[in-house]
Scaffold this active site. Structure first.
Site, PDB file in Angstrom:
ATOM      1  N   GLY A 141      37.091   7.095  82.283  1.00 18.52           N
ATOM      2  CA  GLY A 141      36.980   6.282  81.226  1.00 18.52           C
ATOM      3  C   GLY A 141      35.622   5.131  81.580  1.00 18.52           C
ATOM      4  O   GLY A 141      35.805   4.567  82.785  1.00 18.52           O
ATOM      5  N   SER A 198      45.905  10.728  83.665  1.00 16.77           N
ATOM      6  CA  SER A 198      45.367  10.672  82.720  1.00 16.77           C
ATOM      7  C   SER A 198      44.039   9.893  82.749  1.00 16.77           C
ATOM      8  O   SER A 198      43.765   9.458  83.716  1.00 16.77           O
ATOM      9  CB  SER A 198      46.242   9.573  81.872  1.00 16.77           C
ATOM     10  OG  SER A 198      45.962   8.199  82.096  1.00 16.77           O
ATOM     11  N   ASP A 199      43.165  10.134  81.609  1.00 17.83           N
ATOM     12  CA  ASP A 199      41.873   9.636  81.674  1.00 17.83           C
ATOM     13  C   ASP A 199      42.360   8.173  81.510  1.00 17.83           C
ATOM     14  O   ASP A 199      43.184   7.745  81.022  1.00 17.83           O
ATOM     15  CB  ASP A 199      40.943  10.132  80.705  1.00 17.83           C
ATOM     16  CG  ASP A 199      39.533   9.790  80.770  1.00 17.83           C
ATOM     17  OD1 ASP A 199      39.259   8.882  81.740  1.00 17.83           O
ATOM     18  OD2 ASP A 199      38.640  10.261  80.523  1.00 17.83           O
ATOM     19  N   CYS A 200      41.435   7.263  81.679  1.00 20.09           N
ATOM     20  CA  CYS A 200      41.850   5.697  81.616  1.00 20.09           C
ATOM     21  C   CYS A 200      42.192   5.329  80.429  1.00 20.09           C
ATOM     22  O   CYS A 200      41.210   5.246  79.376  1.00 20.09           O
ATOM     23  CB  CYS A 200      40.452   4.788  82.192  1.00 20.09           C
ATOM     24  SG  CYS A 200      40.361   5.246  84.060  1.00 20.09           S
TER      25      CYS A 200
END
Ligand code: NAG
Ligand code: NAG
Ligand code: NAG
Length: 784
Positions: free
Chosen positions: A2, A301-303
């Site tokens: 992100g 997780s992605d940011c």
């Protein structure tokens, strides 16, 4: 990963623990230069999590069992605080190493004694080498340099969120530059060898230790390849993906990353797939990755991807629901603070159990233990002797040059405009904003490079009388100083233009709208070409493809090179190619489409064409429309020929394979086929055969040359959804002028000749198949 910065503050690990941490820092003052570690001198005696004789699994469980619930929840964000009473230091999960150890992310600090790391070309250019051994060695350098930085006390983590292996599905995608391109086989190979290099494993063969030199992470799982298009953003986008496309396009790189690369990390993406956010998808994370593929590692997780499940997508009604969905799906750590903030409430409300948290922590601490961070002072550990002198070594810098050289693609060379011969070039005009911008050369996700020379700086060393005109101030090229450029072009022997794109045109959060060169670039190029004494040379620096049909057709543009974003040694590499000190052999890893392709909605995830509605399909495998340049295209200063060697290419005698005949079933379109899963591993092994190709370099120069083996199906348009062609294997050869060599590929029909059916099953069709290499074809028939 992100660009969005987590919007919340990490809940602090209480004031008393801060005081304890301070105390322990004082106690360790004598070894202040050491990286953080635990289980050193002063660790509680006989504590199982420090006992290196025990399996890491048991050690991790022991540690988890000693944590309070509050401590447990505090560990579920990318910035995990220390647990001073157990001697556990803080850990930062987020570091980046897309094409070299980078200081994007939080864990790596290149602002101490070490201020740089080797910066390889942006991945899309390295991919163009079609050279897995190169990709592997780049991974190895990253692993070594990561340890060098860590051992020097400049890292708070060794978990790197690279590689990016999403399929470069649409030419406008701003992050396509970060990927190995549009082909799933090639992307899968890149994933596997890069990960193996980073993690300290051999390039192939069994992995017999769970130790990690550094941890790699395949991202973004899955079907993520859109930043923003016509109001759809990556945070809200719901990718509608068919079972067939998932099976043979979107997921194969991840499968290879896990099964062949033994990646210790996976990142789930922002987007939803068929309605379900990937980080909340049990089928994807737990069933497919962990159970079916045998993934052993942690999932991040992605940011802020957990926050958006509630706040943007509204998929979860409350924050606590979002936390519950991801933990129950199999995600382990949240880039951001959402799970740390809402974990306790989720537990209180009975939406998660402590067991759900323990499951995630088990995976997280196992990784830190596999990295050797619970083995006392890392100086005395397996990778402890990698010092700061191992960062930016000459050898590593040479590899950055090799990568740029091997990736550069010669797109056009009319009348042998290239190579230039030094004695003939008394004066040179270098024109274009991309000739002298060291930042642009690094693409994105980079750290400070060891050294950096722009193409202009290097060319000035080749030709004393070199004039430079930037023409426009950036790729946007809203206005151009055409008269000045024309003047310089008209008065020099030779003209080299450096045009293309930069990060203000394509990057994370920014997809392109057009495929043409932005602003006044075309006018500038054409005016310069008209004014020059000889046909000009056009060098394109860009990640994604551009529609340069005008330049391809213009006889005043003699030669064209594509040099991606070539990294710290890119300036040298371009000059060496221009002056014939290196014979270019790179091949395009993506299709270059005409501008007209922009009428296709970026949000349409279908790979297959739909002639009924005019949808043209995507990538060389399914798109049959006009192209500017094809996937796999690339010229050389030499001529090469390829022929199948029939004596060496021995397809199996199908009739001899017991029981095969009985397995043939007629599915749909009338072609009988074999279900690969039903055939089983043993039958599949017996079907493997060698395909031998004779390759000759007809001169005049030595060169590296990728040999690409494709499969062609005879009936691509029969409704079965077969790709027209599919890359099945490749190898990069070095051949001296006039040298001949034989390449042997091991072909596995189950793997290479199978196709995905509409419901995502792998089958091999009876009947003719053709292997292709260069212009040569080899027909084989499957019939039992
Ligand atoms: C794996 O085993 C082989 C053969 O025993 C050995 O040569 C190799 O170094 C081992 N690899 C690792 C990473 O330990
Ligand atoms: C170099 O290019 C970047 C975009 O890639 C731009 O932001 C920067 O201003 C340029 N630097 C110079 C000196 O032109
Ligand atoms: C391909 O199509 C042709 C003509 O429609 C047909 O005769 C042939 O059997 C098909 N081959 C396969 C392998 O389906």
């Amino acid at each position: 990963m992100g660009g969005v910065r987590p919007r919340f503050v990490v809940p602090s690990a209480t004031t008393t623990t801060t005081a304890l941490l301070f105390l322990s820092l004082l106690l360790h003052a004598a070894v202040a230069a050491d990286p953080p570690f635990t289980c050193g001198a002063g660790a509680p005696p006989n504590i199982p999590f420090c006992d290196q004789r025990l399996p890491v699994e048991r050690r991790a469980d022991d540690l988890v069992s000693r944590l309070t619930v509050e401590e447990k929840i505090s560990q579920l964000g990318d910035e995990s605080p220390a647990v001073p009473r157990l001697g556990v230091p803080a850990y930062k999960w987020w570091s980046e190493a897309l094409h070299g150890v980078a200081n994007a992310g939080r864990g790596i600090h290149l602002d101490g004694p070490l201020r740089a790391a080797t910066s390889f070309p942006q991945v899309i250019l390295t991919a163009a080498s079609f050279n897995p051994h190169l990709w592997y060695r780049i991974g190895q350098v990253i692993g070594v340099e990561a340890r060098g930085v860590y051992n020097n006390g400049q890292a708070e983590g060794l978990t790197f969120w690279a590689p990016n292996i999403n399929i470069f599905r649409d030419p406008r995608w701003g992050r396509g530059q970060e990927t190995p391109g549009e082909d799933p086989t090639m992307t899968g190979k890149y994933a596997a060898v890069f990960v193996r290099g980073v993690q300290g494993y051999g390039m192939a063969g069994p992995v017999n230790s769970t130790d990690l030199e550094a941890s790699a992470c395949c991202k973004h799982f899955t079907a993520y390849d859109l930043e923003k298009w016509n109001g759809d953003t990556r945070f809200a986008f719901d990718a509608k993906v068919t079972a067939q496309d998932l099976e043979d396009t979107y997921n194969p790189p991840f499968k290879s990353c896990v099964e062949d690369g033994h990646s210790s990390g996976i990142m789930c993406s922002y987007n939803r797939v068929n309605g379900v956010p990937t980080c909340a998808d049990y089928n994807l994370l737990s069933k497919t990755a962990r159970n079916d593929w045998g993934f052993y590692g942690y999932i991040t997780s992605d940011c802020d991807a957990v926050a958006i499940i509630h706040e943007v997508q509204g998929y979860a009604k409350t924050a606590e629901d979002a936390v519950a969905y991801v933990l129950k799906a199999g995600m382990d750590v949240n880039c951001g603070t959402y799970v740390q903030q809402h974990g306790a409430a989720a537990l209180q409300q009975g939406k998660i159990t402590e067991q759900d948290i323990n499951r995630a922590l088990h995976n997280l601490f196992t990784i830190r233990m596999r990295l050797g961070l619970f083995n006392g002072n890392p100086k005395y550990n397996r990778y402890g002797n990698i010092g700061p002198d191992q960062v930016c070594t000459q050898k590593h810098q040479n590899l950055a040059l090799e990568a740029a050289l091997d990736g550069i693609v010669l797109l056009k060379n009319d009348g042998n405009a290239l190579p230039l011969s030094k004695p003939n070039v008394a004066s040179l005009a270098v024109i274009g904003f991309n000739a002298n911008n060291a930042t642009t050369m690094q693409g994105n996700y980079f750290g400070p490079p060891c050294v950096s020379l722009t193409p202009l700086q290097v060319l000035q060393g080749y030709v004393k009388d070199t004039k430079f005109v930037s023409g426009c101030d950036s790729a946007a090229c809203a206005s151009a100083s055409i008269p000045e450029a024309v003047q310089a072009a008209g008065s020099a022997d030779y003209v080299v233009l450096f045009m293309g794109l930069d990060q203000n045109q394509e990057r994370e959060e920014l997809d392109r709208v057009d495929l043409t060169l932005p602003g006044m670039q075309q006018s500038l190029i054409e005016s310069v070409a008209n004014a020059a004494k000889k046909p000009v040379i056009l060098v394109l620096l860009c990640g994604g493809p551009v529609d340069v049909s005008f330049a391809k057709a213009n006889p005043k543009i003699g030669a064209m090179l594509w040099a991606g974003y070539p990294g710290e040694a890119g300036g040298i590499a371009i000059a060496q190619v221009l002056f014939g000190e290196h014979n270019p052999g790179g091949r395009l890893p993506v299709t270059w489409y005409p501008q007209d392709y922009t009428k296709v909605p970026m949000t349409d995830m279908r790979m297959r064409a739909d002639p009924a509605t005019g949808y043209p399909g995507r990538t060389y495998r399914f798109y049959r429309g006009p192209t500017v340049f094809n996937f796999g295209y690339g010229l050389s200063y030499s001529k090469y020929s390829h022929r199948f060697v029939t004596e060496g290419t021995k397809p199996p005698s199908m009739a001899k394979i017991e029981g095969l005949k009985a397995m043939a079933t007629t599915a749909g379109a009338g072609t009988a086929s074999y279900d690969v899963e039903e055939m089983g591993a043993e039958t599949c092994d017996r079907l493997k055969f060698p395909a031998v190709v004779r390759v000759q370099n007809h001169g005049p120069m030595d060169g590296k040359h990728p040999v690409l083996l494709f499969l062609r199906w005879p009936n691509a348009t029969d409704g079965s959804g077969r790709p027209a062609t599919q890359l099945v294997a490749f190898e990069n050869l070095h051949l001296k002028a006039m040298q001949t060599a034989h390449v042997e590929f091991e072909v596995s029909p189950c793997k290479h000749f199978s196709r995905a059916t509409a419901d995502g099953k792998k089958v091999i069709d009876q009947g003719s198949h053709f292997m292709l290499v260069g212009d040569d074809e080899f027909e084989l028939s499957f019939m039992a």
